[in-house]
Design a protein around this motif. Structure first.
Motif, mmCIF file in Angstrom:
data_model
loop_
_atom_site.group_PDB
_atom_site.id
_atom_site.type_symbol
_atom_site.label_atom_id
_atom_site.label_comp_id
_atom_site.label_asym_id
_atom_site.label_seq_id
_atom_site.Cartn_x
_atom_site.Cartn_y
_atom_site.Cartn_z
ATOM 1 N N VAL A 60 -12.249 -15.394 17.630
ATOM 2 C CA VAL A 60 -11.438 -14.171 17.637
ATOM 3 C C VAL A 60 -10.043 -14.447 17.086
ATOM 4 C CG1 VAL A 60 -10.347 -12.471 19.153
ATOM 5 C CG2 VAL A 60 -12.734 -13.067 19.478
ATOM 6 N N ILE A 61 -9.447 -15.560 17.462
ATOM 7 C CA ILE A 61 -8.092 -15.891 16.990
ATOM 8 C C ILE A 61 -8.076 -16.061 15.481
ATOM 9 C CG2 ILE A 61 -6.329 -17.704 17.007
ATOM 10 C CD1 ILE A 61 -6.981 -18.071 20.010
ATOM 11 N N THR A 62 -9.050 -16.811 14.941
ATOM 12 C CA THR A 62 -9.054 -17.021 13.493
ATOM 13 C C THR A 62 -9.370 -15.734 12.738
ATOM 14 O OG1 THR A 62 -11.346 -17.800 13.572
ATOM 15 C CG2 THR A 62 -9.613 -19.474 13.609
ATOM 16 N N ALA A 63 -10.202 -14.864 13.320
ATOM 17 C CA ALA A 63 -10.500 -13.582 12.673
ATOM 18 C C ALA A 63 -9.263 -12.674 12.667
ATOM 19 C CB ALA A 63 -11.664 -12.894 13.374
ATOM 20 N N VAL A 64 -8.501 -12.681 13.747
ATOM 21 C CA VAL A 64 -7.274 -11.869 13.805
ATOM 22 C C VAL A 64 -6.240 -12.389 12.812
ATOM 23 C CG1 VAL A 64 -5.312 -11.285 15.300
ATOM 24 C CG2 VAL A 64 -7.637 -11.039 16.144
ATOM 25 N N VAL A 65 -6.098 -13.713 12.704
ATOM 26 C CA VAL A 65 -5.168 -14.288 11.726
ATOM 27 C C VAL A 65 -5.592 -13.897 10.314
ATOM 28 C CG1 VAL A 65 -4.363 -16.470 10.721
ATOM 29 C CG2 VAL A 65 -4.424 -16.190 13.193
ATOM 30 N N PHE A 66 -6.891 -13.932 10.042
ATOM 31 C CA PHE A 66 -7.405 -13.547 8.727
ATOM 32 C C PHE A 66 -7.063 -12.090 8.417
ATOM 33 C CE2 PHE A 66 -10.749 -11.876 5.963
ATOM 34 C CZ PHE A 66 -10.704 -12.782 4.918
ATOM 35 N N ILE A 67 -7.316 -11.205 9.361
ATOM 36 C CA ILE A 67 -7.043 -9.784 9.150
ATOM 37 C C ILE A 67 -5.551 -9.528 8.974
ATOM 38 C CG2 ILE A 67 -7.148 -7.510 10.274
ATOM 39 C CD1 ILE A 67 -9.841 -8.450 11.486
ATOM 40 N N LEU A 68 -4.720 -10.176 9.778
ATOM 41 C CA LEU A 68 -3.266 -10.012 9.637
ATOM 42 C C LEU A 68 -2.782 -10.507 8.276
ATOM 43 C CD1 LEU A 68 -1.902 -10.979 13.168
ATOM 44 C CD2 LEU A 68 -1.914 -8.723 12.084
ATOM 45 N N CYS A 69 -3.325 -11.611 7.807
ATOM 46 C CA CYS A 69 -2.938 -12.118 6.484
ATOM 47 C C CYS A 69 -3.311 -11.122 5.391
ATOM 48 C CB CYS A 69 -3.606 -13.465 6.207
ATOM 49 S SG CYS A 69 -2.885 -14.841 7.079
ATOM 50 N N VAL A 70 -4.490 -10.531 5.492
ATOM 51 C CA VAL A 70 -4.918 -9.554 4.492
ATOM 52 C C VAL A 70 -3.987 -8.347 4.497
ATOM 53 C CG1 VAL A 70 -6.754 -7.937 3.885
ATOM 54 C CG2 VAL A 70 -7.317 -10.292 4.444
ATOM 55 N N VAL A 71 -3.654 -7.844 5.674
ATOM 56 C CA VAL A 71 -2.791 -6.661 5.767
ATOM 57 C C VAL A 71 -1.391 -6.961 5.247
ATOM 58 C CG1 VAL A 71 -1.680 -5.084 7.400
ATOM 59 C CG2 VAL A 71 -4.105 -5.606 7.623
ATOM 60 N N ILE A 72 -0.815 -8.082 5.650
ATOM 61 C CA ILE A 72 0.543 -8.432 5.214
ATOM 62 C C ILE A 72 0.576 -8.685 3.712
ATOM 63 C CG2 ILE A 72 2.388 -10.146 5.426
ATOM 64 C CD1 ILE A 72 1.568 -10.434 8.380
ATOM 65 N N MET A 73 -0.460 -9.354 3.194
ATOM 66 C CA MET A 73 -0.500 -9.597 1.754
ATOM 67 C C MET A 73 -0.658 -8.296 0.979
ATOM 68 S SD MET A 73 -2.694 -13.104 1.514
ATOM 69 C CE MET A 73 -2.649 -13.193 -0.261
ATOM 70 N N ALA A 74 -1.411 -7.343 1.519
ATOM 71 C CA ALA A 74 -1.570 -6.052 0.848
ATOM 72 C C ALA A 74 -0.244 -5.304 0.781
ATOM 73 C CB ALA A 74 -2.609 -5.211 1.579
ATOM 74 N N LEU A 75 0.617 -5.514 1.760
ATOM 75 C CA LEU A 75 1.905 -4.832 1.785
ATOM 76 C C LEU A 75 2.988 -5.545 0.981
ATOM 77 C CD1 LEU A 75 2.015 -3.835 5.551
ATOM 78 C CD2 LEU A 75 1.503 -2.353 3.604
ATOM 79 N N THR A 76 2.868 -6.861 0.826
ATOM 80 C CA THR A 76 3.958 -7.617 0.205
ATOM 81 C C THR A 76 3.703 -8.043 -1.227
ATOM 82 O OG1 THR A 76 3.133 -9.716 1.090
ATOM 83 C CG2 THR A 76 4.733 -8.514 2.431
ATOM 84 N N PHE A 77 2.452 -8.080 -1.671
ATOM 85 C CA PHE A 77 2.183 -8.499 -3.054
ATOM 86 C C PHE A 77 2.689 -7.433 -4.015
ATOM 87 C CE2 PHE A 77 -0.058 -12.288 -2.346
ATOM 88 C CZ PHE A 77 -0.403 -12.847 -3.557
ATOM 89 N N PRO A 78 3.279 -7.867 -5.117
ATOM 90 C CA PRO A 78 3.721 -6.877 -6.112
ATOM 91 C C PRO A 78 2.511 -6.213 -6.753
ATOM 92 C CG PRO A 78 4.035 -9.099 -6.934
ATOM 93 C CD PRO A 78 3.593 -9.221 -5.499
ATOM 94 N N THR A 79 2.627 -4.921 -7.020
ATOM 95 C CA THR A 79 1.495 -4.203 -7.598
ATOM 96 C C THR A 79 1.672 -4.063 -9.102
ATOM 97 O OG1 THR A 79 2.623 -2.119 -7.183
ATOM 98 C CG2 THR A 79 1.104 -2.888 -5.499
ATOM 99 N N GLY A 80 0.577 -4.122 -9.812
ATOM 100 C CA GLY A 80 0.585 -3.911 -11.243
ATOM 101 C C GLY A 80 1.024 -5.079 -12.076
ATOM 102 N N THR A 81 1.156 -6.271 -11.477
ATOM 103 C CA THR A 81 1.574 -7.451 -12.254
ATOM 104 C C THR A 81 0.540 -8.550 -12.074
ATOM 105 O OG1 THR A 81 2.841 -8.330 -10.399
ATOM 106 C CG2 THR A 81 4.022 -6.940 -11.965
ATOM 107 N N LEU A 82 0.397 -9.336 -13.082
ATOM 108 C CA LEU A 82 -0.465 -10.511 -13.020
ATOM 109 C C LEU A 82 0.404 -11.743 -13.229
ATOM 110 C CD1 LEU A 82 -3.521 -9.362 -15.161
ATOM 111 C CD2 LEU A 82 -3.395 -9.552 -12.691
ATOM 112 N N GLY A 83 0.205 -12.731 -12.346
ATOM 113 C CA GLY A 83 0.908 -13.995 -12.505
ATOM 114 C C GLY A 83 2.322 -13.855 -12.216
#
Length: 83
Positions: A60-83
């Motif tokens: 459960v702990i590793t699954a929650v960390v995985f989900i939190l990483c996905v959500v935070i990365m979805a919010l912080t990654f720049p959109t529309g750029t590569l590299g």
């Protein structure tokens, strides 16, 4: 890519791999391959309930960390750029 995203990417891969590993380590309910593996890892009478409970917590702990990483990365990654 900023340092936060690098750290989150590493955490994402580690937590994903550990989650898969922990799910595969759970003992099965039947008499299949997972039951053979689980019987070699656990003694049937020597506290396997405690081991299973700790394995559930780690999963459960590793699954929650995985989900939190996905959500935070979805919010912080720049959109529309590569590299």
């Amino acid at each position: 890519m900023n340092p936060l995203n690098i750290i989150l990417t590493v955490l994402l891969f580690l937590s994903g791999a550990l989650t898969v590993l922990f799910v595969l380590m759970h003992s099965g309910k039947g008499t299949g391959v997972s039951e053979m593996i689980a019987s070699s890892l656990y003694n049937s009478g020597a506290g396997s309930g405690v081991l299973e409970k700790n394995l559930n917590r780690l999963t459960v702990i590793t699954a929650v960390v995985f989900i939190l990483c996905v959500v935070i990365m979805a919010l912080t990654f720049p959109t529309g750029t590569l590299g």
